[in-house]
Design an enzyme around this catalytic site. Structure first.
Site: not given
Length: 227
Positions: A116, A172, A205
């Protein structure tokens, strides 16, 4: 700043990976993840460094203090970006690289990466670093300060050969796949020859087993064992 979590090389140390966590996390999370998939046991000549970000107030979360490499105003491509914070964090990541170089590991034997915002910072740092790195692992990430490239590229001719593995789940909901695909378009437009984009069907995610296998393959390809 908290000391990084480290997995030392279990054979002669000839390469290093520096891997950054995402928002509101710590380095040990990813140390545990790499251990769970036996990555250090598979790749014994590599030292793994997992730094923990400082605690700062996050604008997107109403100023709540949490571990973060830079401030976040939003996660879509139209959100304001903390350019000063990103550049400062990039210098911090570069200092980890330089510590390894001082310890005798050539920059070409150092991969930086992250999940991320950690992956976002790794991408930015690799492109603007004065060092030619061994590669980048960008998981569920994006390229921050997109409009500053390709002008921001340092030593542009050498960056063309920078190996990048960008991995993203198509479910995601935080960093949406379209943002990752936009990065893919930009990297290809920059002419990066060793850029790989992998999309994982149904992954949100997070990470998955296939992605971790792809990471092992990438490390073995670009940081091969040396006698």
């Amino acid at each position: 700043m908290t000391e990084p979590s480290i997995i030392p090389a279990s054979e002669q140390h000839t390469a290093t990976i520096i891997f950054l966590h995402g928002l509101d996390d710590v380095g040990k999370t990813w140390l545990d993840e790499f251990n769970m998939f036996d990555i250090p046991k598979r790749i014994r000549h590599v030292k793994f460094i997992f730094p923990t970000a400082p605690i700062i107030n996050i604008s997107k979360n109403h100023g709540t203090p949490m571990t973060s490499w830079f401030d976040v105003y939003g996660f879509d491509e139209s959100a304001k970006e903390d350019q000063e914070g990103i550049e400062k964090a990039s210098q911090l990541l570069n200092s980890f690289v330089e510590d390894e170089i001082k310890n005798g590991i050539p920059s070409e034997r150092i991969i930086i990466g992250g999940f991320s915002m950690g992956g976002a910072l790794a991408l930015h740092t690799a492109l603007v670093s004065p060092h030619t790195l061994g590669g980048v692992l960008a998981l569920s990430a994006w390229l921050p300060l997109l409009t500053t490239f390709p002008n921001a590229l340092v030593a542009g001719d050498k960056k063309v050969n920078l190996p990048i593995l960008q991995c993203h789940g198509n479910k995601d909901l935080i960093i949406q796949i379209n943002r990752a695909r936009l990065c893919e378009e930009n990297f290809k437009a920059m002419g990066l020859k060793e850029y790989i984009f992998k999309e994982y069907d149904g992954m949100d995610h997070t990470n998955c087993g296939q992605e971790m296998k792809d990471i092992i393959d990438f490390i073995e390809q670009y940081l091969p064992k040396r006698d």
